[in-house]
Scaffold this motif. Structure first.
Motif, PDB file in Angstrom:
ATOM      1  N   GLY A  23      -5.486 -21.784 -41.681  1.00 62.54           N
ATOM      2  CA  GLY A  23      -4.263 -21.935 -40.910  1.00 62.54           C
ATOM      3  C   GLY A  23      -3.223 -20.858 -41.147  1.00 62.54           C
ATOM      4  O   GLY A  23      -2.122 -20.924 -40.607  1.00 62.54           O
ATOM      5  N   THR A  24      -3.542 -19.849 -41.955  1.00 57.59           N
ATOM      6  CA  THR A  24      -2.600 -18.758 -42.199  1.00 57.59           C
ATOM      7  C   THR A  24      -2.228 -18.080 -40.883  1.00 57.59           C
ATOM      8  O   THR A  24      -1.069 -17.741 -40.662  1.00 57.59           O
ATOM      9  CB  THR A  24      -3.193 -17.724 -43.177  1.00 57.59           C
ATOM     10  OG1 THR A  24      -3.467 -18.375 -44.418  1.00 57.59           O
ATOM     11  CG2 THR A  24      -2.248 -16.560 -43.408  1.00 57.59           C
ATOM     12  N   TYR A  25      -3.231 -17.883 -40.039  1.00 56.30           N
ATOM     13  CA  TYR A  25      -3.006 -17.235 -38.754  1.00 56.30           C
ATOM     14  C   TYR A  25      -3.353 -18.188 -37.621  1.00 56.30           C
ATOM     15  O   TYR A  25      -4.301 -18.960 -37.704  1.00 56.30           O
ATOM     16  CB  TYR A  25      -3.843 -15.959 -38.620  1.00 56.30           C
ATOM     17  CG  TYR A  25      -3.426 -14.889 -39.589  1.00 56.30           C
ATOM     18  CD1 TYR A  25      -2.212 -14.240 -39.437  1.00 56.30           C
ATOM     19  CD2 TYR A  25      -4.228 -14.540 -40.657  1.00 56.30           C
ATOM     20  CE1 TYR A  25      -1.815 -13.259 -40.330  1.00 56.30           C
ATOM     21  CE2 TYR A  25      -3.831 -13.558 -41.550  1.00 56.30           C
ATOM     22  CZ  TYR A  25      -2.625 -12.930 -41.383  1.00 56.30           C
ATOM     23  OH  TYR A  25      -2.238 -11.962 -42.265  1.00 56.30           O
ATOM     24  N   SER A  26      -2.600 -18.090 -36.533  1.00 54.99           N
ATOM     25  CA  SER A  26      -2.836 -18.927 -35.354  1.00 54.99           C
ATOM     26  C   SER A  26      -3.771 -18.204 -34.392  1.00 54.99           C
ATOM     27  O   SER A  26      -4.071 -17.013 -34.560  1.00 54.99           O
ATOM     28  CB  SER A  26      -1.509 -19.215 -34.646  1.00 54.99           C
ATOM     29  OG  SER A  26      -1.012 -18.017 -34.059  1.00 54.99           O
ATOM     30  N   LEU A  27      -4.191 -18.907 -33.361  1.00 56.69           N
ATOM     31  CA  LEU A  27      -5.001 -18.291 -32.321  1.00 56.69           C
ATOM     32  C   LEU A  27      -4.226 -17.162 -31.645  1.00 56.69           C
ATOM     33  O   LEU A  27      -4.796 -16.132 -31.293  1.00 56.69           O
ATOM     34  CB  LEU A  27      -5.426 -19.347 -31.300  1.00 56.69           C
ATOM     35  CG  LEU A  27      -6.435 -18.925 -30.260  1.00 56.69           C
ATOM     36  CD1 LEU A  27      -7.701 -18.380 -30.907  1.00 56.69           C
ATOM     37  CD2 LEU A  27      -6.769 -20.101 -29.368  1.00 56.69           C
ATOM     38  N   GLU A  28      -2.927 -17.335 -31.514  1.00 54.02           N
ATOM     39  CA  GLU A  28      -2.087 -16.273 -30.948  1.00 54.02           C
ATOM     40  C   GLU A  28      -2.128 -15.023 -31.832  1.00 54.02           C
ATOM     41  O   GLU A  28      -2.192 -13.898 -31.335  1.00 54.02           O
ATOM     42  CB  GLU A  28      -0.653 -16.770 -30.817  1.00 54.02           C
ATOM     43  CG  GLU A  28       0.268 -15.790 -30.121  1.00 54.02           C
ATOM     44  CD  GLU A  28       1.660 -16.368 -29.943  1.00 54.02           C
ATOM     45  OE1 GLU A  28       2.542 -16.037 -30.764  1.00 54.02           O
ATOM     46  OE2 GLU A  28       1.847 -17.149 -28.991  1.00 54.02           O
ATOM     47  N   MET A  32      -3.418 -11.204 -30.899  1.00 52.35           N
ATOM     48  CA  MET A  32      -2.645  -9.974 -31.165  1.00 52.35           C
ATOM     49  C   MET A  32      -3.469  -8.995 -31.996  1.00 52.35           C
ATOM     50  O   MET A  32      -3.430  -7.788 -31.740  1.00 52.35           O
ATOM     51  CB  MET A  32      -1.334 -10.306 -31.866  1.00 52.35           C
ATOM     52  CG  MET A  32      -0.334 -10.967 -30.955  1.00 52.35           C
ATOM     53  SD  MET A  32       1.350 -11.149 -31.620  1.00 52.35           S
ATOM     54  CE  MET A  32       1.072 -11.811 -33.235  1.00 52.35           C
ATOM     55  N   PHE A  33      -4.227  -9.492 -32.978  1.00 52.77           N
ATOM     56  CA  PHE A  33      -5.096  -8.617 -33.773  1.00 52.77           C
ATOM     57  C   PHE A  33      -6.111  -7.934 -32.861  1.00 52.77           C
ATOM     58  O   PHE A  33      -6.334  -6.724 -32.963  1.00 52.77           O
ATOM     59  CB  PHE A  33      -5.854  -9.407 -34.847  1.00 52.77           C
ATOM     60  CG  PHE A  33      -5.014  -9.955 -35.964  1.00 52.77           C
ATOM     61  CD1 PHE A  33      -3.806  -9.375 -36.330  1.00 52.77           C
ATOM     62  CD2 PHE A  33      -5.442 -11.069 -36.674  1.00 52.77           C
ATOM     63  CE1 PHE A  33      -3.050  -9.890 -37.360  1.00 52.77           C
ATOM     64  CE2 PHE A  33      -4.693 -11.581 -37.714  1.00 52.77           C
ATOM     65  CZ  PHE A  33      -3.496 -10.994 -38.064  1.00 52.77           C
ATOM     66  N   ASN A  34      -6.735  -8.713 -31.985  1.00 54.95           N
ATOM     67  CA  ASN A  34      -7.734  -8.147 -31.080  1.00 54.95           C
ATOM     68  C   ASN A  34      -7.123  -7.128 -30.131  1.00 54.95           C
ATOM     69  O   ASN A  34      -7.730  -6.084 -29.859  1.00 54.95           O
ATOM     70  CB  ASN A  34      -8.444  -9.255 -30.299  1.00 54.95           C
ATOM     71  CG  ASN A  34      -9.556  -9.880 -31.104  1.00 54.95           C
ATOM     72  OD1 ASN A  34     -10.435  -9.202 -31.597  1.00 54.95           O
ATOM     73  ND2 ASN A  34      -9.511 -11.192 -31.245  1.00 54.95           N
ATOM     74  N   GLN A  35      -5.938  -7.380 -29.634  1.00 52.35           N
ATOM     75  CA  GLN A  35      -5.267  -6.414 -28.760  1.00 52.35           C
ATOM     76  C   GLN A  35      -4.952  -5.122 -29.515  1.00 52.35           C
ATOM     77  O   GLN A  35      -5.124  -4.019 -28.974  1.00 52.35           O
ATOM     78  CB  GLN A  35      -3.997  -7.021 -28.182  1.00 52.35           C
ATOM     79  CG  GLN A  35      -4.264  -8.086 -27.152  1.00 52.35           C
ATOM     80  CD  GLN A  35      -2.997  -8.762 -26.659  1.00 52.35           C
ATOM     81  OE1 GLN A  35      -1.885  -8.330 -26.935  1.00 52.35           O
ATOM     82  NE2 GLN A  35      -3.165  -9.837 -25.914  1.00 52.35           N
ATOM     83  N   ALA A  36      -4.502  -5.260 -30.754  1.00 52.92           N
ATOM     84  CA  ALA A  36      -4.204  -4.071 -31.567  1.00 52.92           C
ATOM     85  C   ALA A  36      -5.475  -3.258 -31.810  1.00 52.92           C
ATOM     86  O   ALA A  36      -5.469  -2.021 -31.703  1.00 52.92           O
ATOM     87  CB  ALA A  36      -3.573  -4.481 -32.898  1.00 52.92           C
ATOM     88  N   ILE A  37      -6.564  -3.946 -32.123  1.00 55.90           N
ATOM     89  CA  ILE A  37      -7.830  -3.252 -32.351  1.00 55.90           C
ATOM     90  C   ILE A  37      -8.288  -2.547 -31.083  1.00 55.90           C
ATOM     91  O   ILE A  37      -8.725  -1.382 -31.127  1.00 55.90           O
ATOM     92  CB  ILE A  37      -8.898  -4.229 -32.876  1.00 55.90           C
ATOM     93  CG1 ILE A  37      -8.540  -4.668 -34.302  1.00 55.90           C
ATOM     94  CG2 ILE A  37     -10.282  -3.591 -32.846  1.00 55.90           C
ATOM     95  CD1 ILE A  37      -9.384  -5.822 -34.829  1.00 55.90           C
ATOM     96  N   GLU A  38      -8.190  -3.228 -29.943  1.00 55.48           N
ATOM     97  CA  GLU A  38      -8.571  -2.603 -28.670  1.00 55.48           C
ATOM     98  C   GLU A  38      -7.762  -1.332 -28.416  1.00 55.48           C
ATOM     99  O   GLU A  38      -8.307  -0.317 -27.977  1.00 55.48           O
ATOM    100  CB  GLU A  38      -8.382  -3.574 -27.503  1.00 55.48           C
ATOM    101  CG  GLU A  38      -9.421  -4.648 -27.429  1.00 55.48           C
ATOM    102  CD  GLU A  38     -10.811  -4.106 -27.138  1.00 55.48           C
ATOM    103  OE1 GLU A  38     -10.937  -3.147 -26.352  1.00 55.48           O
ATOM    104  OE2 GLU A  38     -11.765  -4.647 -27.718  1.00 55.48           O
ATOM    105  N   GLU A  39      -6.475  -1.382 -28.687  1.00 54.50           N
ATOM    106  CA  GLU A  39      -5.617  -0.211 -28.487  1.00 54.50           C
ATOM    107  C   GLU A  39      -6.031   0.928 -29.425  1.00 54.50           C
ATOM    108  O   GLU A  39      -6.082   2.094 -29.016  1.00 54.50           O
ATOM    109  CB  GLU A  39      -4.154  -0.580 -28.700  1.00 54.50           C
ATOM    110  CG  GLU A  39      -3.201   0.581 -28.594  1.00 54.50           C
ATOM    111  CD  GLU A  39      -3.209   1.287 -27.247  1.00 54.50           C
ATOM    112  OE1 GLU A  39      -2.854   2.487 -27.201  1.00 54.50           O
ATOM    113  OE2 GLU A  39      -3.566   0.667 -26.227  1.00 54.50           O
ATOM    114  N   LEU A  40      -6.314   0.616 -30.673  1.00 56.70           N
ATOM    115  CA  LEU A  40      -6.729   1.645 -31.625  1.00 56.70           C
ATOM    116  C   LEU A  40      -8.066   2.267 -31.218  1.00 56.70           C
ATOM    117  O   LEU A  40      -8.236   3.488 -31.308  1.00 56.70           O
ATOM    118  CB  LEU A  40      -6.826   1.061 -33.038  1.00 56.70           C
ATOM    119  CG  LEU A  40      -5.492   0.709 -33.677  1.00 56.70           C
ATOM    120  CD1 LEU A  40      -5.711  -0.087 -34.950  1.00 56.70           C
ATOM    121  CD2 LEU A  40      -4.684   1.971 -33.965  1.00 56.70           C
TER     122      LEU A  40
END
Length: 51
Positions: A23-28, A32-40
């Motif tokens: 529960g440290t990180y939410s689905l949201e 955001m992690f996936n969007q950042a990775i896609e951008e990189l």
């Protein structure tokens, strides 16, 4: 699972599997992690094509 493993040579892991399950990180956050990775990855590909 890409946020947990990163992308070799482009992006280190952004979190651990344990953080996703405890529960440290939410689905949201994961989105955001996936969007950042896609951008990189996109920026890296562009740099390689223009290099």
């Amino acid at each position: 699972m890409r946020p947990c493993v990163g992308v070799n040579g482009i992006c280190p892991p952004l979190c651990t599997r344990a953080q996703l399950t405890d529960g440290t990180y939410s689905l949201e956050d994961v989105e955001m992690f996936n969007q950042a990775i896609e951008e990189l990855v996109r920026a890296h590909k562009e740099a390689m094509n223009n290099g």
